[in-house]
Design a protein around this motif. Structure first.
Motif, mmCIF file in Angstrom:
data_model
loop_
_atom_site.group_PDB
_atom_site.id
_atom_site.type_symbol
_atom_site.label_atom_id
_atom_site.label_comp_id
_atom_site.label_asym_id
_atom_site.label_seq_id
_atom_site.Cartn_x
_atom_site.Cartn_y
_atom_site.Cartn_z
ATOM 1 N N LEU A 171 0.816 -1.218 0.000
ATOM 2 C CA LEU A 171 0.000 0.000 0.000
ATOM 3 C C LEU A 171 0.848 1.266 0.000
ATOM 4 N N THR A 172 1.992 1.209 0.689
ATOM 5 C CA THR A 172 2.871 2.381 0.768
ATOM 6 C C THR A 172 4.306 1.958 0.432
ATOM 7 N N PRO A 173 5.102 2.868 -0.135
ATOM 8 C CA PRO A 173 6.492 2.538 -0.482
ATOM 9 C C PRO A 173 7.308 2.196 0.765
ATOM 10 N N LEU A 174 8.344 1.381 0.582
ATOM 11 C CA LEU A 174 9.218 0.984 1.686
ATOM 12 C C LEU A 174 10.573 1.661 1.549
ATOM 13 N N ASN A 175 11.151 2.039 2.682
ATOM 14 C CA ASN A 175 12.544 2.497 2.675
ATOM 15 C C ASN A 175 13.456 1.317 2.997
ATOM 16 N N GLN A 178 12.818 -0.420 6.378
ATOM 17 C CA GLN A 178 11.576 -1.195 6.414
ATOM 18 C C GLN A 178 11.706 -2.498 5.631
ATOM 19 N N ARG A 179 12.438 -2.458 4.527
ATOM 20 C CA ARG A 179 12.685 -3.695 3.782
ATOM 21 C C ARG A 179 13.449 -4.696 4.631
ATOM 22 N N ARG A 180 14.430 -4.208 5.362
ATOM 23 C CA ARG A 180 15.216 -5.107 6.217
ATOM 24 C C ARG A 180 14.372 -5.630 7.387
ATOM 25 N N ASP A 181 13.510 -4.773 7.914
ATOM 26 C CA ASP A 181 12.601 -5.223 8.980
ATOM 27 C C ASP A 181 11.696 -6.338 8.471
ATOM 28 N N LEU A 182 11.170 -6.160 7.263
ATOM 29 C CA LEU A 182 10.286 -7.167 6.682
ATOM 30 C C LEU A 182 11.021 -8.482 6.480
ATOM 31 N N LEU A 183 12.258 -8.415 6.054
ATOM 32 C CA LEU A 183 13.059 -9.628 5.890
ATOM 33 C C LEU A 183 13.293 -10.307 7.233
ATOM 34 N N GLU A 184 13.575 -9.518 8.281
ATOM 35 C CA GLU A 184 13.777 -10.090 9.615
ATOM 36 C C GLU A 184 12.532 -10.852 10.073
ATOM 37 N N ILE A 185 11.356 -10.243 9.881
ATOM 38 C CA ILE A 185 10.103 -10.873 10.301
ATOM 39 C C ILE A 185 9.899 -12.197 9.573
ATOM 40 N N LEU A 186 10.050 -12.172 8.252
ATOM 41 C CA LEU A 186 9.769 -13.360 7.456
ATOM 42 C C LEU A 186 10.849 -14.423 7.617
ATOM 43 N N ASP A 187 12.075 -14.007 7.862
ATOM 44 C CA ASP A 187 13.143 -14.976 8.087
ATOM 45 C C ASP A 187 12.902 -15.750 9.388
ATOM 46 N N ASP A 188 12.442 -15.041 10.431
ATOM 47 C CA ASP A 188 12.117 -15.706 11.697
ATOM 48 C C ASP A 188 10.987 -16.717 11.527
ATOM 49 N N TRP A 206 5.145 -7.777 -6.935
ATOM 50 C CA TRP A 206 5.722 -7.598 -5.601
ATOM 51 C C TRP A 206 7.221 -7.331 -5.656
ATOM 52 N N HIS A 207 7.917 -7.974 -6.580
ATOM 53 C CA HIS A 207 9.368 -7.786 -6.659
ATOM 54 C C HIS A 207 9.694 -6.330 -6.963
ATOM 55 N N ASP A 208 8.966 -5.756 -7.915
ATOM 56 C CA ASP A 208 9.191 -4.339 -8.246
ATOM 57 C C ASP A 208 8.821 -3.440 -7.073
ATOM 58 N N TYR A 209 7.741 -3.790 -6.384
ATOM 59 C CA TYR A 209 7.308 -2.977 -5.237
ATOM 60 C C TYR A 209 8.378 -2.935 -4.152
ATOM 61 N N LEU A 210 9.021 -4.066 -3.896
ATOM 62 C CA LEU A 210 10.010 -4.130 -2.817
ATOM 63 C C LEU A 210 11.263 -3.320 -3.140
ATOM 64 N N GLY A 211 11.505 -3.106 -4.431
ATOM 65 C CA GLY A 211 12.572 -2.178 -4.811
ATOM 66 C C GLY A 211 13.947 -2.803 -4.907
ATOM 67 N N ASP A 212 14.599 -3.017 -3.805
ATOM 68 C CA ASP A 212 15.959 -3.566 -3.783
ATOM 69 C C ASP A 212 15.928 -5.006 -4.282
ATOM 70 N N PRO A 213 16.574 -5.312 -5.424
ATOM 71 C CA PRO A 213 16.481 -6.660 -6.004
ATOM 72 C C PRO A 213 16.981 -7.769 -5.076
ATOM 73 N N THR A 214 18.055 -7.510 -4.352
ATOM 74 C CA THR A 214 18.611 -8.541 -3.478
ATOM 75 C C THR A 214 17.681 -8.838 -2.314
#
Length: 251
Positions: A171-175, A178-188, A206-214
């Motif tokens: 819904l809103t762009p990620l900085n 926030q991308r790293r926070d999302l990865l932490e949540i899903l990795d756990d 979704w890939h384009d939305y997340l922005g950072d390819p890695t």
């Protein structure tokens, strides 16, 4: 027999189910026809039921569901592209025990949040813990928690939850943070807990939305490849259910 000391003991031991059942039995003359073992079984049954109800209320309170929804009330007749077989499978909640994910996509108003809350409600009734959050608000909360020292505790709480519902994905762009926070949540949660995501964005975007390819690769690898996918279609059900008075026709 002095009954009041017995009632007080049950109260002090917090055996509230047995206390209520015994008080009810005392008002039933026909209860004397039952044996001691039968009456005791009824008391124990009531205690178990009372404790299960208390735990369920606690799970539902902690879940903070946005909608008071039950999967049994799902309208499968609505033209939304619902897969009835898949919905039956998801309603059984086996996917939660298997630590799989559910991704619900579709335009606004088609019932994504309602279905998500209904599945979370069913999860609570099946004995799982659940928590509903809007992703934009959760990411804001994580930013505040990082500043005031609650960050590790909040991540741990999310990691322990059997079913995490992330509403309004995309819904809103990620900085970067926030991308790293999302990865932490899903990795756990990967292979350890179940996650349900709702989004207006098709999964292909979704890939384009997340922005950072890695980071996008890492996030989606933990979320998409082990998920049931439900793509809803149709007009907004809010529009269909509107009670607004139609505008008068001009002569």
């Amino acid at each position: 027999m002095l009954i009041h000391p017995t009632l007080e003991i049950l109260q002090s031991l917090r055996l509230r189910g047995m206390l209520k059942a015994l008080q009810e039995q005392l008002q039933m003359p026909e209860i004397d026809a039952l044996s001691f073992e039968e009456r005791l079984a009824l008391l124990l049954e009531r205690e178990v039921t009372e404790r299960e109800s208390t735990r369920l209320r606690s799970r539902l309170k902690q879940a903070k569901l946005r909608e008071n929804a039950a999967i049994e009330d799902l309208d499968v007749r609505a033209q939304r592209g619902l897969d009835k077989t898949l919905m039956t499978r998801l309603s059984a909640c086996q996917w939660i025990g298997e630590h799989l994910n559910v991704l619900i996509t579709g335009p606004t108003g088609v019932g994504k949040t309602w279905i998500a809350c209904a599945l979370a409600n069913k999860a609570c009734r099946e004995g799982f813990s659940a928590r509903y959050v809007r992703l934009p608000r959760l990411l804001q909360e994580l930013g505040i928690a990082r500043a005031d020292g609650r960050y590790p505790k909040l991540l741990a709480e999310l990691a322990r939850t059997d079913l995490l519902v992330l509403d309004d994905w995309g819904l809103t762009p990620l900085n970067d943070e926030q991308r790293r926070d999302l990865l932490e949540i899903l990795d756990d949660r990967f292979n350890a807990r179940a996650t349900l995501v709702t989004s207006q964005l098709p999964i292909a975007h979704w890939h384009d939305y997340l922005g950072d390819p890695t980071l996008a690769d890492a996030i989606l690898d933990r979320l998409v490849h082990c998920a049931y996918k439900l793509d809803l279609k149709g007009e907004s059900m809010r529009k269909q259910g509107s009670t607004l008075t139609p505008e008068p026709t001009l002569a």
